[in-house]
Design an enzyme around this catalytic site. Structure first.
Site, PDB file in Angstrom:
ATOM      1  N   CYS A  78       0.828  -1.085   0.196  1.00 18.82           N
ATOM      2  CA  CYS A  78       0.116   0.064   0.014  1.00 18.82           C
ATOM      3  C   CYS A  78       0.892   1.210   0.001  1.00 18.82           C
ATOM      4  O   CYS A  78       1.322   1.714   1.133  1.00 18.82           O
ATOM      5  CB  CYS A  78      -0.982  -0.073   1.226  1.00 18.82           C
ATOM      6  SG  CYS A  78      -1.801   1.574   1.165  1.00 18.82           S
ATOM      7  N   CYS A 128      -0.410   4.053   2.246  1.00 17.77           N
ATOM      8  CA  CYS A 128      -0.252   4.124   3.639  1.00 17.77           C
ATOM      9  C   CYS A 128       1.154   4.192   3.853  1.00 17.77           C
ATOM     10  O   CYS A 128       1.588   4.910   4.871  1.00 17.77           O
ATOM     11  CB  CYS A 128      -0.656   2.487   3.880  1.00 17.77           C
ATOM     12  SG  CYS A 128      -2.180   1.977   2.985  1.00 17.77           S
ATOM     13  N   ASP A 129       2.024   3.756   3.172  1.00 22.43           N
ATOM     14  CA  ASP A 129       3.570   3.675   3.670  1.00 22.43           C
ATOM     15  C   ASP A 129       4.505   4.526   2.755  1.00 22.43           C
ATOM     16  O   ASP A 129       5.771   4.421   3.370  1.00 22.43           O
ATOM     17  CB  ASP A 129       4.207   1.983   3.718  1.00 22.43           C
ATOM     18  CG  ASP A 129       3.070   1.355   4.506  1.00 22.43           C
ATOM     19  OD1 ASP A 129       2.620   1.660   5.349  1.00 22.43           O
ATOM     20  OD2 ASP A 129       2.734   0.172   4.249  1.00 22.43           O
TER      21      ASP A 129
END
Ligand code: FAD
Ligand code: NAP
Length: 314
Positions: free
Chosen positions: A136, A139-140
């Protein structure tokens, strides 16, 4: 012992399919309950711009999903933060157990559990998951400011992730096992124009390499798919974007599935192999897998459930 809640229609999943089913089932006065699962809002909450949902030239995925949730709620859908861990399709009403301890009984169930990211299944991928290996970018990606990153895959997700990661990374290498991308042409053009992105064709990830203390990625080994030659590429992050598999574990033993676990529905409907259980969205669809098609199927499932309940009550 938790509560028991009865509903005419239980909707499992809170992606575009689930929320659309919530809107339609509410407007049919069925007072549906929607259980959101571990990812409220579904897959679109893991992306940024969505440019192909009708009515929005551009909208952030998480914002679109908040709007869908608000819409379902405004129509009267009860939305619950829980995860269904078991579904008993042999009883009437159907019985679903929630991770919270709540038991849900329902005259009809709409399955809208969508799909989840696939992994390559390498030991080293597992070892560094959460420590340099991710599925992701939204997200990261932020953790890799000024560093070199690789993305594995050749579909829309891989290309979008690679483009998004250029916001943070000094360089992004997209590694694909063929020399042709599956991604839409508009995304391919953006990728090829981006100076921070390099593409490496005909290569597969062989191993993620890194340190143990602290656990972290320092590079990867890739194999040429034709010559077998191994090359090392230094990088701090590895984003695996090789597609999604249906989240059908609740029903895979009781419903007919096909094409690797996708729930089979009667053509042109949302009816599964068990009357009263309906399915919508990516869970049933190995071909289109779009937000708008999922929303459309959510609508179909609510209308099918409404008819099923009306016939049951006759
Ligand atoms: P999902 O969105 O997969 O939602 C599934 C839901 O089920 C989740 O809320 C989850 O919590 C819930 N759930 C799962 N198991 C349980 C359980 N046991 N109990 C309760 N709930 C459960 N499509 C586009 O059209 N345009 C785009 O720009 C686009 N961008 C994308 C970018 C990325 C990075 C990804 C991964 C996908 C993208 N897609 C895009 C595809 C789109 O997101 C999917 O087609 C769509 O989200 C599928 O909707 P769905 O409702 O079927 O399921
Ligand atoms: P996808 O379209 O299935 O693509 C997966 C990619 O990963 C393919 O290029 C595939 O290679 C590669 N791959 C699969 N297994 C592999 C393995 N073991 N090793 C190496 N490579 C592997 O999946 P996706 O990109 O996640 O997209 C899923 C769905 O969501 C699609 O329908 C897509 O349109 C939709 N989506 C839409 C948008 C958008 O509209 N903007 C954005 C994201 C996703 P091959 O090509 O060689 O098979």
């Amino acid at each position: 012992m938790g509560d028991t809640k009865h509903t005419k229609v239980l909707i499992i999943g809170s992606g575009p399919a689930g929320y659309t089913a919530g809107v339609y089932a509410s407007r049919a006065m069925l007072s549906p309950i929607l259980v959101q699962g571990i990812e409220p809002g579904g897959q679109l909450t893991t992306t940024t711009e969505v440019e192909n949902y009708p009515g929005f030239t551009e909208v952030q995925g998480p914002d679109l999903m908040v709007k869908m949730q608000e819409h379902a709620q405004a129509m009267g859908c009860e939305i619950i933060g829980d995860i269904i861990t078991e579904l008993d399709t042999s009883k009437r009403p159907f019985v679903a157990k929630g991770d919270s301890g709540t038991v849900y009984t329902a005259d009809a169930v709409i399955l809208a559990t969508g799909a989840r990211a696939k992994w390559l299944g390498l030991e080293s991928e597992e070892k560094f998951k959460g420590f340099g290996v991710s599925a992701c970018a939204t997200c990261d990606g932020f953790f890799y400011r000024g560093q070199e990153i690789v993305v594995i895959g050749g579909g829309n997700t891989a290309v979008e992730e690679a483009l998004f990661l250029t916001n943070f990374a000094s360089k992004v290498t997209l590694i694909h096992r063929r020399d042709e991308l599956r991604a839409e042409k508009i995304l391919q053009n953006r990728l090829l124009k981006n100076e921070k992105i390099e593409t490496l064709w005909f290569h597969e990830l062989e191993e993620v390499v890194g340190t143990d203390m602290p656990l972290g990625v320092t590079g990867i080994k890739v194999k040429h798919t034709k010559t077998g030659e191994i090359t090392e590429i230094p990088c701090a992050g590895v984003f695996v974007a090789i597609g999604h598999a249906p989240a059908s574990e609740l029903v895979v033993d009781v419903l007919e599935t096909h094409n690797g676990g996708y729930v089979k529905v009667e053509a042109g409907t949302s009816k599964t192999s068990i009357p009263g259980i309906f399915a919508a969205g990516d869970l049933t669809d190995h071909v289109y897998r779009q937000a708008v098609t999922s929303a459309g199927m959510g609508c179909m499932a609510a209308l099918d459930a409404e008819r099923f309940i009306a016939e049951m009550e006759d």
